[in-house]
Design a protein around this motif. Sequence first.
Motif, short mmCIF file in Angstrom:
data_model
loop_
_atom_site.label_atom_id
_atom_site.label_comp_id
_atom_site.label_asym_id
_atom_site.label_seq_id
_atom_site.Cartn_x
_atom_site.Cartn_y
_atom_site.Cartn_z
N ALA A 164 64.25 15.97 51.34
CA ALA A 164 64.37 16.52 49.98
C ALA A 164 65.70 16.13 49.35
N MET A 165 66.78 16.25 50.11
CA MET A 165 68.11 15.98 49.57
C MET A 165 68.41 14.47 49.49
N GLN A 166 67.54 13.66 50.08
CA GLN A 166 67.69 12.21 49.96
C GLN A 166 66.81 11.63 48.85
N GLY A 167 66.04 12.51 48.19
CA GLY A 167 65.14 12.04 47.15
C GLY A 167 63.90 11.37 47.68
N ARG A 168 63.49 11.72 48.92
CA ARG A 168 62.35 11.06 49.56
C ARG A 168 61.17 11.99 49.80
N LEU A 169 61.27 13.23 49.31
CA LEU A 169 60.21 14.20 49.56
C LEU A 169 59.14 14.16 48.48
N VAL A 170 59.53 13.91 47.24
CA VAL A 170 58.58 13.80 46.12
C VAL A 170 58.90 12.51 45.35
N PRO A 171 57.94 11.98 44.64
CA PRO A 171 58.20 10.74 43.89
C PRO A 171 59.10 11.00 42.69
N PRO A 195 60.09 8.05 36.21
CA PRO A 195 61.03 7.34 35.32
C PRO A 195 61.19 7.99 33.96
N ASN A 196 60.29 8.90 33.59
CA ASN A 196 60.40 9.59 32.30
C ASN A 196 61.32 10.81 32.36
N ASP A 197 61.75 11.21 33.59
CA ASP A 197 62.68 12.34 33.70
C ASP A 197 64.04 11.95 33.15
N PRO A 198 64.67 12.81 32.32
CA PRO A 198 66.06 12.55 31.92
C PRO A 198 66.94 12.51 33.17
N PRO A 199 67.84 11.54 33.31
CA PRO A 199 68.66 11.42 34.53
C PRO A 199 69.61 12.59 34.70
N ALA A 200 70.10 12.74 35.91
CA ALA A 200 71.03 13.82 36.21
C ALA A 200 72.32 13.72 35.40
N SER A 201 72.70 12.50 35.02
CA SER A 201 73.91 12.33 34.21
C SER A 201 73.78 13.05 32.87
N PRO A 243 68.64 8.13 44.88
CA PRO A 243 67.79 7.44 43.90
C PRO A 243 68.55 7.21 42.59
N GLN A 244 68.04 6.30 41.80
CA GLN A 244 68.76 5.82 40.62
C GLN A 244 69.17 6.93 39.65
N ASP A 245 68.32 7.89 39.38
CA ASP A 245 68.61 8.91 38.38
C ASP A 245 69.27 10.16 38.95
N PHE A 273 85.37 25.16 49.12
CA PHE A 273 83.91 25.29 48.95
C PHE A 273 83.45 24.60 47.68
N VAL A 274 84.17 24.79 46.58
CA VAL A 274 83.73 24.21 45.30
C VAL A 274 83.79 22.69 45.30
N GLU A 275 84.52 22.12 46.27
CA GLU A 275 84.66 20.66 46.31
C GLU A 275 83.62 19.99 47.22
N ILE A 276 82.78 20.78 47.89
CA ILE A 276 81.75 20.19 48.75
C ILE A 276 80.76 19.41 47.89
N PRO A 277 80.47 18.15 48.23
CA PRO A 277 79.53 17.36 47.43
C PRO A 277 78.08 17.73 47.70
N ILE A 278 77.27 17.73 46.63
CA ILE A 278 75.83 17.95 46.79
C ILE A 278 75.09 16.91 45.96
N PRO A 279 73.87 16.55 46.37
CA PRO A 279 73.06 15.61 45.57
C PRO A 279 72.35 16.37 44.45
N LEU A 280 72.34 15.80 43.25
CA LEU A 280 71.74 16.47 42.11
C LEU A 280 70.66 15.58 41.48
N PRO A 281 69.39 16.01 41.52
CA PRO A 281 68.32 15.26 40.86
C PRO A 281 68.12 15.76 39.43
N PRO A 282 67.31 15.08 38.64
CA PRO A 282 66.94 15.59 37.32
C PRO A 282 66.26 16.95 37.44
N LEU A 283 66.29 17.75 36.37
CA LEU A 283 65.76 19.11 36.41
C LEU A 283 64.28 19.13 36.78
N ASP A 284 63.47 18.27 36.16
CA ASP A 284 62.03 18.28 36.47
C ASP A 284 61.78 17.95 37.94
#
Length: 569
Positions: A34-41, A44-50, A88-90, A230-241
């Motif tokens: 899930a945290m690698q972006g490999r659990l669900v497809p 490309p229409n999702d707004p990116p995390a940026s 993943p890219q977004d 704690f606040v500096e620990i990195p986490i992966p962030l996908p688009p909201l959808d």
Amino acid sequence: MNKHTAALLEQHFDTAFAAPDGIKKLRELILTLAMQGRLVPQDPNDPPASELLKDIEAEKKRLLKEGKIKAPKLLPALAVEEIPYALPQDWQWVRLGSVGNIFNGNSINASEKEAKYAGAKGLPYIATKDVGYGFEPLDYENGICIPVDEDKFRVAHEGAVLICAEGGSAGKKCGLTDRDICFGNKLFANELNDQILSRFILYAYLSPVFRASFAAAMTGIIGGVSIAKFVEIPIPLPPLDEQHRIVAKIDQLMARCDVLENLRNKREKKRLATHAAALSQLLDTTGNGSADDAWAFITQHFGDLYAVKENVAELRKAILHLAITGKLTEQRKDDLPVKELLEKIKSERSRLLIRDAADDQIDSRNLSYSIPDSWALLPLDTILISGPTNGYSPKAVDYETKVKSLTLSATTSGVFKGEYSKFIADDIPVSSDLWLQDGDILVQRGNTIEYVGVPAIYRGKQNVYIYPDLMMKLRVSTELDNDYVCFAMSAAPSRDFLRARASGTSGTMPKINQKTLTSLPIPIPPLAEQRRIVEKIYKLMQQCDQLERQIDAVNLKTSELLSAVMAQV
């Protein structure tokens, strides 16, 4: 998630059921994917995390301008070496503090908690003990509430993510709030921006990569993480959808893991209960059950019953119980009668000037089990030629000396293990009775109740070990087989006898004294039968050892198979 990954993940559910830690590993794999972006497809229409991060930053500026929040501390940019893996890219790696407001709670001392807040009305007060390990709801019904007008307490609102930040549960205990709460100072609350799903962050907390980052940030003797780290620990962030899709998929897969876990637990309980019933029939002294039928059942289902070590441990107990009830070996008419054996013991004790006890035999009708008519039942005191005596516990030294003092771990298993010892600098005279001699029996006189009264026989050279104060040492008559006596003391009825008479109240160490130990009933068969029993016990215990090695080997092979399959994902 591509079809290959989906197929392999599906395969894991079958493999995980067989492996002893398979379901735990499967949960970790699901969260890792899930945290690698490999659990669900990805869509490309999702707004990116940026874009999501820009919205969060704009919202912070608006709240700051309106005076609703304080200016947040500027977090350092993520360095390349801090990024665990490619996303993943977004998606985007972010520091935890950039997506939510993180703060800790308030401590309450025990007396104030009981006097002022027990049974009060207001917001539930959540302490570390009220938080589970991510999948369980918080315990809001602990009886402690904070009145809403107590403004010194920080409030975590509905949807906040809690995590334990200090102590043995640090980084492990976490959960979601489904209502407003007050909470303890060893917990961090994370109130997230509307663009971040609380449940996604909870699953991020549970993922192996986050837990590794948390562990790396821990400091101190107790072990904990400061808010600054704690606040500096990195986490992966996908688009909201995609967060929504990930959470839905994790929920679905974790529900399947729950079903597997429940099935596995039910199977293990049934296996243990079935084995316990078979052994109970085997040990039945009332004549209501057939020992032959019980043995036949155990033999027929041997492979399934002895696939778990708990049943092997129960089998060991049954072997000793059969031994002291005369059911492990045959009685022979040509064996020297017990009456003559007892006379020899008395003669030996008389030569050593040991006074006989007034009542040397016990009425076997007072036992919880029966013994053959050809046996005798004696208190331990009447078959000793030495002891019991308490040991001596000098201070250990960090260099090699000529004297080793045992620790309690040397006998807790019921088998003597000399590696559990420490060097001492005290000069122990050669004539001291503290030295162990071959055949001496050591008994734990103080420990947790599970180990009180555990005996172990020493086999080895003289003047190597002395024994500690929380042990007693005794030596049985040379007319007896001391291995047999040690086994008789190890049997469940003997252990129960001693534990039931242990002193100690709640919070203190349970102990038995010499009087209690010497009153222990010991069934005495003829000497030849003692030796047959000992030979049979050792043979059966070796088979139990082999069973445990087989279980370890099967579990290892299954775990390795699961790991190999998981590595392909």
